[in-house]
Design an enzyme around this catalytic site. Structure first.
Site, short mmCIF file in Angstrom:
data_model
loop_
_atom_site.label_atom_id
_atom_site.label_comp_id
_atom_site.label_asym_id
_atom_site.label_seq_id
_atom_site.Cartn_x
_atom_site.Cartn_y
_atom_site.Cartn_z
N THR A 1 40.87 -84.90 30.56
CA THR A 1 41.57 -84.77 29.28
C THR A 1 42.35 -83.46 29.18
OG1 THR A 1 39.87 -86.09 28.25
CG2 THR A 1 41.20 -84.74 26.78
N ALA B 1 46.85 -85.26 26.38
CA ALA B 1 46.55 -86.43 27.20
C ALA B 1 45.07 -86.76 27.06
CB ALA B 1 46.91 -86.17 28.66
N ASP C 1 34.85 -98.86 35.47
CA ASP C 1 34.13 -100.13 35.42
C ASP C 1 32.65 -99.92 35.68
OD1 ASP C 1 36.60 -101.20 35.02
OD2 ASP C 1 36.81 -101.99 37.05
N GLY D 1 16.99 -92.94 3.11
CA GLY D 1 17.31 -92.11 1.95
C GLY D 1 17.12 -90.64 2.22
N GLU E 1 34.54 -91.69 27.52
CA GLU E 1 34.62 -92.77 28.52
C GLU E 1 35.43 -93.95 28.00
OE1 GLU E 1 33.35 -91.40 30.97
OE2 GLU E 1 33.21 -92.88 32.56
#
Lengths: 365, 419
Positions: free
Chosen positions: B140, B144, B270, B372, B396
């Site tokens: 990254t 990008a 993958d 709660g 990912e």
């Protein structure tokens, strides 16, 4: 080990059922729904696929053994063709499979072969009752022991082929537990509604309501005999069957809307090329796969007898109700105005979809 | 034959890791959430020794090259399935701590996936060394993220010295600090940097490079402060005329007209997407189990088997959470089962990530809501798991990117048909 691959035998069965689902059931579905009539020839042909026969051991006239997984795979595939038609084909199973699962040896010998060895005949079961909080574990229809008999009293609804049924299993509350009773055709006090009941869909399936006013059956007709039977496995087999049918209907709706989206143009592109549509389709495919796997696992657990199998079957059926509603609703949405028109099947699938919360008792594998 | 029995070797590992998760992770989970950027060396050292002892060495799956006894029936491979189960359990312990497990993480996975046999030997041996060692993947950049083709970091070959010269800035590098900073307790790590060797070539020019810790010109410039997974360092790294040897490039050094190399890099996703999904599922399971435990303590029993109309709202919510969690997990199992059996699984992999990203976010949100004031407090871990789980739908490949991948597959579209 994990495996997601059906056996060779299962693949062959799926293939045959798949051809029947598309060529016969799907082809007949539209007119059957509109005219409230499914040709008997289509039902008989579905019976000849031998899905039920293959899950009955030879000793009782079948040619295989009971496998919930196989039943689930076949049900998915058949419902991809048409739900109402599939339920019609499967109806005799509502009578036979509970006897196989919970009956005494005598009951199995007496009741299963005449159904299994013949052509499709109307044998059925009555579970659903006309109340908003219908609960298969707390039935309002009662069974009371009286001398050598049980006396059945109450009301049933959504009973397929009740009018012509040769025999049926009626489920009733016996001292707080749900038990099945084999009731022959024309039993005294058994009144089948004159008119078919009409639902939001399933027009092709003849469904009736029943009144039981002190229907007497001999004690030998209690499923499982004197000791009775466990309703758990029967209900669980109902639930995974419904989840499988929901997967089939959802898959039909998903594929139809996907193919439509690849044809239909707007703003110079196919609508499937718009993320708004493509993402809907991606989510539909994802949800179908999720529930399918959940249901496969539940079915496998039932087959191998895992302790939490019944709970998993309940979870699968619960998930399937939401999944099929979501998928069929979106299929209509993707077709837009065309989705609302009865020329396309998606609106019928959406009507089918809403029913799964209500159908407990209409199918078993 | 359809089957759902957990393989025995996996069940054994589950048992061991459950102990680790309960005893080494949960007791310090809150501490490392509250003390961002402190390093859990106890856990790291323990895991390093444990993995060395078990021969695992790295969390990256091994090549299965053991000589098979031809007389024995061949066992189907379960490497990825084992890994998915392991990651799920230690993430059930603490997903932030899981992310600082030594062994090379995504950096090692990239070498494993795209490196030559010599490169694997050279770069991966260190993870079985004396000290726990880290590696990281730098993809990254500020401009990008999911659009990796927009990467601007460059790699230029200096033909005089036969070195690659890297320039650029990377952000959101998981374990980037541990991979580059040589702590007393850790071995020498590396980062894998994505850069273009031909800015004109777009994706076809994209390559990855192994950059060793201690390389001049490489600097960690920032550690992010995050919503969750605070135990895991997320680094910004600047590369300024950083020189790496010629043979540190993973894949072919020449630019072809095809995007084969890039697609190869994408293909590693993958394998990794269902694994990341598995970590999220570990967090969600922790939250769901805690909710059920807290409800049980209050005498609330979930009545499975009742029609929807008769359930309480709490029961409906819990049942829905169970449906979501289990179905998402089975999608992960299917995706890794396909990977183990060498079946193309790009669709199932992304689908499992879409589903897991959704459900772990929803489950952990619901868990806080249902409990709660007991859910929102930092006295319990529910609020932490809610913060930790969210990252599952982001890293990912965001949920949206994975929807795009799924959509292209089911529609038979390529990138240009649906963008």
């Amino acid at each position: 080990m994990y495996s997601f691959e059906p056996s060779e035998e299962q693949k062959m069965l799926i293939d045959a059922v798949s051809r029947y689902a598309v060529n016969d059931l799907r082809a007949a579905a539209h007119d059957a729904e509109e005219e409230s009539k499914l040709p008997q020839s289509v039902v008989s042909k579905g019976w000849e696929m031998g899905v039920l026969q293959a899950s009955i051991p030879e000793g009782y006239g079948g040619f295989g053994e009971h496998s919930v997984v196989t039943g689930v795979l076949a049900a998915e595939e058949m419902a991809y063709g048409d739900l109402a038609g599939t339920l019609a084909v499967m109806t005799p199973g509502l009578f036979v499979l509970p006897i196989l699962l919970g009956g005494t040896e005598e009951q199995k010998q007496q009741y299963i072969p005449p159904v299994i060895e013949a052509d499709w005949q109307p044998y059925t079961a009555a579970l659903i009752e006309p109340s908003f909080d219908f609960d298969p574990n707390e039935l309002k229809t009662t069974a009371k022991a009286d001398g050598d008999d049980y006396v059945l009293t109450g009301e049933k609804t959504y009973v397929p082929f009740a009018k012509d049924a040769e025999a049926m299993i009626v489920y009733a509350n016996l001292d707080g537990a749900t038990q099945g009773f084999i009731v022959p055709k024309g039993a005294d006090g058994l009144a089948v509604g004159e008119e078919r009941i009409k639902l939001m869909s399933l027009n092709a399936l003849p469904l009736y309501s029943l009144k039981l006013e002190g229907v007497r059956v001999p004690k030998a007709n209690r499923l499982g005999g004197e000791a009775g039977h466990d309703m758990g496995p029967i209900l669980a087999a109902n639930r995974v069957a419904l989840a499988a049918l929901a997967v089939g209907v959802a898959k039909a709706a998903f594929e139809y809307s996907r193919d439509y989206a690849k044809e239909r143009e707007a703003f110079g592109v196919k609508i499937a090329q718009k993320q708004a549509i493509a993402f809907m389709l991606a989510e539909m495919a994802t949800e179908i796969e999720a529930i399918r796997l959940l249901n496969w696992e539940a079915a496998w657990k039932l087959d191998v007898g895992k302790e939490d199998a019944a709970k998993d079957a309940y979870l699968a059926a619960t998930g399937a109700v939401d999944m099929v509603m979501m998928v069929t609703d979106r299929a209509v949405q993707i077709l837009g105005g065309h989705g609302y028109i009865r020329e396309h099947p998606v609106e019928m699938w959406m009507r089918n979809g809403r029913g799964f919360a209500t159908f407990t008792g209409l199918a078993i594998v | 034959m359809i089957e759902f029995e957990t393989p025995k070797p996996i069940a054994q590992q589950q048992y061991v890791l459950q102990t680790v998760a309960e005893n080494m992770m949960r007791p310090v989970s809150r501490y490392f959430d509250e003390h961002e950027h402190e390093i859990p060396w106890d856990y790291i050292n323990f895991m390093h020794q444990a993995m060395k002892a078990s021969g695992a060495g790295s969390l990256a799956p091994k090549d299965e090259k053991k000589e098979q006894d031809p007389n024995k029936p061949k066992r189907p491979p379960i490497g990825y399935q084992l890994l998915a189960h392991m990651l799920e359990i230690i993430s059930w312990g603490d997903v932030g701590m899981y992310l600082v497990t030594p062994g090379g993480g995504l950096g090692a996975a990239a070498v494993q996936a795209a490196g030559s046999p010599e490169q694997k030997k050279k770069f991966l041996a260190r993870f079985a060394g004396e000290k726990p060692t880290f590696a990281a993947m730098c993809m990254t950049e500020a401009n990008a993220g999911s659009d990796t083709s927009a990467i601007r970091t460059t790699a230029v070959l200096d033909e005089k010295t036969n070195e690659w010269v890297l320039n650029g800035e990377k952000i959101f590098v998981t374990a980037g600090d541990k991979a580059l900073t040589e702590y007393e307790q850790s071995g020498k790590g590396f980062i894998v940097v994505w850069a273009t060797i031909d800015p004109e070539a777009g994706r076809a020019g994209m390559r990855s490079f192994v950059v060793e810790a201690g390389t001049p010109g490489v600097k960690v410039t920032k550690l992010e402060h995050k919503l969750g997974i605070r135990c895991s360092d997320t680094a910004s790294i600047v590369l300024q005329d950083a020189r790496v040897p010629y043979d540190h490039i993973l894949g072919s050094p020449t630019v072809e007209k095809t995007t084969k190399g890039f697609k190869g890099a994408m293909a590693t996703f993958d394998a990794t997407r269902p694994l990341v999904a598995a970590t999220g599922i570990g967090v969600a399971r922790a939250a769901l189990e805690e909710v059920k435990k807290m409800l049980a303590e209050q005498g609330v029993e979930i009545r499975y088997g009742l029609p929807r109309q008769k359930l309480t709202n709490v029961e409906r919510e819990v049942i829905d959470m169970e449906v979501m969690l289990r179905s998402a997990w089975l999608m992960v199992i299917k995706a890794v089962w396909m990977a183990d059996n060498r079946k193309p699984n790009a669709l199932e992999s992304s689908m499992s990530k879409v589903k897991a990203g959704d459900v772990v976010t929803k489950i952990t949100q619901k868990a806080v809501e249902l409990m709660g004031p007991l859910g929102y407090t930092r006295d319990t871990l529910l609020e932490k798991w809610f913060r930790d789980a969210k990252i599952t739908d982001i890293y990912e490949g965001t949920g949206q990117i994975n929807r795009l991948v799924v959509a292209r597959h089911i529609l038979g579209y390529r990138g240009r048909d649906l963008r």
